[in-house]
Motif scaffolding. Sequence first.
Motif, mmCIF file in Angstrom:
data_model
loop_
_atom_site.group_PDB
_atom_site.id
_atom_site.type_symbol
_atom_site.label_atom_id
_atom_site.label_comp_id
_atom_site.label_asym_id
_atom_site.label_seq_id
_atom_site.Cartn_x
_atom_site.Cartn_y
_atom_site.Cartn_z
ATOM 1 N N LEU A 11 0.846 -1.190 0.000
ATOM 2 C CA LEU A 11 0.000 0.000 0.000
ATOM 3 C C LEU A 11 0.883 1.242 0.000
ATOM 4 O O LEU A 11 1.806 1.346 0.821
ATOM 5 C CB LEU A 11 -0.899 -0.014 1.231
ATOM 6 C CG LEU A 11 -1.775 1.218 1.463
ATOM 7 C CD1 LEU A 11 -2.786 1.375 0.331
ATOM 8 C CD2 LEU A 11 -2.484 1.112 2.812
ATOM 9 N N ALA A 40 -6.225 -4.762 -13.028
ATOM 10 C CA ALA A 40 -7.052 -4.096 -12.034
ATOM 11 C C ALA A 40 -8.375 -4.847 -11.903
ATOM 12 O O ALA A 40 -8.780 -5.565 -12.829
ATOM 13 C CB ALA A 40 -7.302 -2.649 -12.443
ATOM 14 N N PRO A 88 -3.809 6.507 -8.098
ATOM 15 C CA PRO A 88 -4.792 5.468 -7.713
ATOM 16 C C PRO A 88 -5.114 4.512 -8.859
ATOM 17 O O PRO A 88 -5.358 3.320 -8.613
ATOM 18 C CB PRO A 88 -6.007 6.302 -7.304
ATOM 19 C CG PRO A 88 -5.424 7.589 -6.802
ATOM 20 C CD PRO A 88 -4.254 7.848 -7.699
ATOM 21 N N THR A 91 -3.413 1.072 -9.215
ATOM 22 C CA THR A 91 -3.781 -0.037 -8.341
ATOM 23 C C THR A 91 -4.133 -1.268 -9.170
ATOM 24 O O THR A 91 -4.982 -1.203 -10.064
ATOM 25 C CB THR A 91 -4.976 0.344 -7.456
ATOM 26 O OG1 THR A 91 -4.578 1.393 -6.569
ATOM 27 C CG2 THR A 91 -5.467 -0.851 -6.650
ATOM 28 N N THR A 122 -1.444 -1.325 -4.197
ATOM 29 C CA THR A 122 -2.617 -0.495 -3.918
ATOM 30 C C THR A 122 -2.162 0.936 -3.686
ATOM 31 O O THR A 122 -1.318 1.186 -2.817
ATOM 32 C CB THR A 122 -3.381 -1.001 -2.695
ATOM 33 O OG1 THR A 122 -3.752 -2.374 -2.893
ATOM 34 C CG2 THR A 122 -4.640 -0.166 -2.468
ATOM 35 N N VAL A 123 -2.718 1.866 -4.457
ATOM 36 C CA VAL A 123 -2.361 3.277 -4.329
ATOM 37 C C VAL A 123 -3.576 4.021 -3.792
ATOM 38 O O VAL A 123 -4.634 4.054 -4.431
ATOM 39 C CB VAL A 123 -1.925 3.871 -5.681
ATOM 40 C CG1 VAL A 123 -1.460 5.310 -5.488
ATOM 41 C CG2 VAL A 123 -0.807 3.034 -6.299
ATOM 42 N N SER A 124 -3.412 4.599 -2.623
ATOM 43 C CA SER A 124 -4.517 5.318 -1.996
ATOM 44 C C SER A 124 -4.483 6.797 -2.372
ATOM 45 O O SER A 124 -3.420 7.379 -2.564
ATOM 46 C CB SER A 124 -4.448 5.163 -0.483
ATOM 47 O OG SER A 124 -3.272 5.761 0.013
#
Length: 125
Positions: A11, A40, A88, A91, A122-124
């Motif tokens: 993350l 994805a 994001p 992700t 995972t890119v927040s």
Amino acid sequence: QVQLVEAGGGLVQAGGSLRISCAASGRTFSSYTMAWFRQAPGKEREFVAAITWTGTNPGYADSVKGRFAISRDNAKNTVYLQMNSLKPEDTAVYYCAADPKGSAWYAIRNKYDYWGQGTLVTVSS
């Protein structure tokens, strides 16, 4: 038979960086073309980057060009994907792939004979 094992997913916040790796078995790794694909949720697996055995003139998808860099260390039988300025939309599960013929790189899935199990990035926002 070639076995590929990815590592390094996790993350990360948008704008951050992450490096994932793929360790390959096989005495002739240095002759393989290696690639990264990603998938994805709910989408098709897509090409990200590839590198031939020489390590020169790697190829990138337009969506990652200028942000991602693929490299390889033939002494360690490992290929890397350095991911910077993550978004994001990056992700996905990232898969390593190998083409033992190694004469060129391709952005087409069916050109690659061997695949790893994938590592989740995972890119927040």
